[in-house]
Design a protein around this motif. Structure first.
Motif, PDB file in Angstrom:
ATOM      1  N   PHE A  24       8.522   1.406 -12.824  1.00 10.62           N
ATOM      2  CA  PHE A  24       8.704  -0.133 -12.620  1.00 10.62           C
ATOM      3  C   PHE A  24       9.573  -0.706 -11.714  1.00 10.62           C
ATOM      4  CE2 PHE A  24       7.009   0.287 -16.791  1.00 10.62           C
ATOM      5  CZ  PHE A  24       6.669  -1.099 -17.353  1.00 10.62           C
ATOM      6  N   THR A  77       1.716   6.802  -6.665  1.00  8.41           N
ATOM      7  CA  THR A  77       0.467   7.395  -7.134  1.00  8.41           C
ATOM      8  C   THR A  77       0.709   8.975  -7.028  1.00  8.41           C
ATOM      9  OG1 THR A  77      -0.746   5.624  -6.640  1.00  8.41           O
ATOM     10  CG2 THR A  77      -1.928   7.778  -7.060  1.00  8.41           C
ATOM     11  N   PHE A  78       1.149   9.448  -5.905  1.00 11.74           N
ATOM     12  CA  PHE A  78       1.650  10.784  -5.543  1.00 11.74           C
ATOM     13  C   PHE A  78       2.631  11.192  -6.557  1.00 11.74           C
ATOM     14  CE2 PHE A  78       0.270  10.249  -0.866  1.00 11.74           C
ATOM     15  CZ  PHE A  78      -1.044  10.679  -0.944  1.00 11.74           C
ATOM     16  N   LYS A 108       4.126   7.286 -15.774  1.00 16.76           N
ATOM     17  CA  LYS A 108       3.555   5.781 -15.439  1.00 16.76           C
ATOM     18  C   LYS A 108       4.329   4.674 -15.725  1.00 16.76           C
ATOM     19  CE  LYS A 108      -0.897   7.961 -14.758  1.00 16.76           C
ATOM     20  NZ  LYS A 108      -2.553   8.161 -15.454  1.00 16.76           N
ATOM     21  N   TYR A 109       4.755   4.908 -16.974  1.00 18.01           N
ATOM     22  CA  TYR A 109       5.643   3.556 -17.637  1.00 18.01           C
ATOM     23  C   TYR A 109       7.039   3.670 -17.622  1.00 18.01           C
ATOM     24  CZ  TYR A 109       0.976   2.434 -19.123  1.00 18.01           C
ATOM     25  OH  TYR A 109      -0.313   2.171 -19.587  1.00 18.01           O
ATOM     26  N   LEU A 116       0.846  -1.124  -0.037  1.00 19.43           N
ATOM     27  CA  LEU A 116       0.222  -0.054   0.005  1.00 19.43           C
ATOM     28  C   LEU A 116       0.911   1.417  -0.056  1.00 19.43           C
ATOM     29  CD1 LEU A 116      -2.904  -0.874   2.518  1.00 19.43           C
ATOM     30  CD2 LEU A 116      -3.092  -0.337   0.140  1.00 19.43           C
ATOM     31  N   ASN A 155       7.087  -0.687  -8.413  1.00 18.67           N
ATOM     32  CA  ASN A 155       6.322  -1.848  -8.797  1.00 18.67           C
ATOM     33  C   ASN A 155       7.049  -3.170  -8.360  1.00 18.67           C
ATOM     34  OD1 ASN A 155       4.154  -0.202  -8.775  1.00 18.67           O
ATOM     35  ND2 ASN A 155       3.789  -0.477 -11.115  1.00 18.67           N
ATOM     36  N   GLU A 178       3.380  10.088  -9.381  1.00 18.89           N
ATOM     37  CA  GLU A 178       3.000  10.082 -10.765  1.00 18.89           C
ATOM     38  C   GLU A 178       1.842  11.192 -10.985  1.00 18.89           C
ATOM     39  OE1 GLU A 178       3.289   5.322 -11.729  1.00 18.89           O
ATOM     40  OE2 GLU A 178       1.142   6.208 -11.184  1.00 18.89           O
ATOM     41  N   THR A 179       1.251  11.674 -10.094  1.00 15.74           N
ATOM     42  CA  THR A 179       0.363  12.847 -10.302  1.00 15.74           C
ATOM     43  C   THR A 179       1.212  14.022 -10.349  1.00 15.74           C
ATOM     44  OG1 THR A 179      -1.190  11.961  -8.640  1.00 15.74           O
ATOM     45  CG2 THR A 179      -1.370  14.068  -8.851  1.00 15.74           C
ATOM     46  N   PHE A 196       3.985   1.322  -1.140  1.00 18.97           N
ATOM     47  CA  PHE A 196       4.480   1.671  -2.602  1.00 18.97           C
ATOM     48  C   PHE A 196       3.693   2.363  -3.518  1.00 18.97           C
ATOM     49  CE2 PHE A 196       7.576  -1.655  -1.097  1.00 18.97           C
ATOM     50  CZ  PHE A 196       8.836  -1.093  -1.308  1.00 18.97           C
ATOM     51  N   LEU A 197       2.457   1.819  -3.664  1.00 18.52           N
ATOM     52  CA  LEU A 197       1.231   2.267  -4.356  1.00 18.52           C
ATOM     53  C   LEU A 197       1.193   4.038  -4.043  1.00 18.52           C
ATOM     54  CD1 LEU A 197      -1.443   0.648  -6.160  1.00 18.52           C
ATOM     55  CD2 LEU A 197      -2.228   2.611  -4.487  1.00 18.52           C
ATOM     56  N   GLU A 198       0.820   4.172  -2.869  1.00 21.92           N
ATOM     57  CA  GLU A 198       0.428   5.372  -2.529  1.00 21.92           C
ATOM     58  C   GLU A 198       1.711   6.345  -2.828  1.00 21.92           C
ATOM     59  OE1 GLU A 198       0.007   6.241   1.701  1.00 21.92           O
ATOM     60  OE2 GLU A 198      -1.738   7.421   1.507  1.00 21.92           O
TER      61      GLU A 198
END
Lengths: 231, 231
Positions: A195, A180-181, A189-190, A173, A198, A183-184, A175-177
């Motif tokens: 990578f 996401t910040f 994203k790629y 959670l 993820n 990337e915003t 890492f994703l959070e």
């Protein structure tokens, strides 16, 4: 419900994953995010200590604490001492890691404790602490009556694994959070950083999976012939 | 490593949590997010079917599939049929739920498959499918030789629980990811919607915990006296 696999090969795979995960989180926080610092005008460097301490300190050392009890060919009381010392180190590093998240938030005027990651994180640290204190008192010093030890042993394993799996899930959670910040704020994203983060999360999940699998593997011959379930 | 608890009370708690989680995700998607739709000019309504199907269809029905094998006082072959039918329903609803995430992304020109949640989601669906097909072929029809059944049974349980725990963890990733997007777009961090989503995630984790605990509880008297490990 033991599976027909010896714990040593599982532990070796777990060590390889632990080394990979540790290197990846360090590369991320140092090479991509600018480094680590306890005090800095660049507050992001304070944050960067959080994933490093939580993954290497809490998840990896906590996993080693679980595996050593199963795999080391030592006397039960020696394994127990290693088990509780490693869990204490994991817990202390985890608490410092959580403190650094608050320190970063406070020095950057970011709100505290609104996300699921933060709620679970506090809950996990508290449950981990309760589990450690209960284990210390009942299984180490002063030690509970035999009836309570026997009744507690499987619960100690089940509850400990529950908290550990929650910790691994909460790392993903985090890492994703964070990603996401980022990337915003413009991180691709790629791109290579996305990578890397993820895949670090995937390696963390695999490490946690092998730690748990070790617990269900066949117990090795023990110096005083106790299996894992006979704590 | 059975724990000294009967499966029925655990299952009852799980059912209460399942009902609570199902209501909460419906309230979120319908009352807070505007409702559900397969086709709509408001693409968010298409997305809203994703958490509903993944939680109620995949996680809850998948959990029921796991628990019924342990708890129902029926013949083993009947329980096995219920187990595989419920898992098939969960898998199909899960695949539809994943499809709807792609449909929403594609119709809204949002990138696909960049987040950890999406990577894990695809992986979980694939592993769930492999586990189902293997279980069907070896334990149901045509059925493998006894030696392969016996060797596979504990792995079927361990691998199945691994995939199920991953699914629960990935649901929490989904809740966190969506809420983070919403908070970036103005939803209050300490508002009622944020609390609803975070508590739905916590209820989902508790439900998953009770499902897993059921597997480690004492087997009930079985009509033909088989325990869970003797699939």
């Amino acid at each position: 419900m033991a599976i027909g696999v010896k714990p040593i090969p599982l532990t070796i795979v777990a060590q390889v994953l632990a080394i990979a995960g540790a290197i990846m989180v360090l590369v991320w926080c140092i090479a991509f995010r600018g480094g680590l610092a306890w005090e800095s005008s660049n507050k992001s460097l304070i944050f960067n200590l959080h994933p490093v301490l939580m993954l290497i300190g809490f998840i990896i050392i906590g996993g080693e604490a679980i595996m050593t009890y199963k795999t080391l060919p030592l006397r039960r009381d020696v394994k127990k001492l290693i088990h509780l010392v490693l869990h204490a180190i994991a817990l202390i590093l985890g608490i410092i890691g959580v403190y650094l998240a608050f320190k970063y938030h406070n020095e950057s005027s970011i709100a505290n404790l609104y996300s699921l990651h933060s709620w679970l994180g506090i809950g996990i640290i508290v449950l981990y602490g309760i589990q450690w204190i209960y284990g210390f008192l009942v299984f180490f010093y002063p030690g509970g009556p035999t009836a309570i030890r026997n009744a507690s042993a499987p619960w100690h394993v089940i509850f400990g694994l529950f908290v550990y799996i929650l910790a691994v899930a909460n790392a993903t959670l985090g890492f994703l959070e964070k990603l996401t910040f980022l990337e915003t704020s413009g991180v691709a994203k790629y791109g290579s950083e996305a990578f890397l983060v993820n895949f670090t999360a995937l390696i963390t999940i695999l490490y946690g999976g092998f730690v748990v699998l070790t617990v269900f593997s066949q117990a090795p011959p023990d110096e005083d012939d106790y299996s894992y379930s006979a704590i």
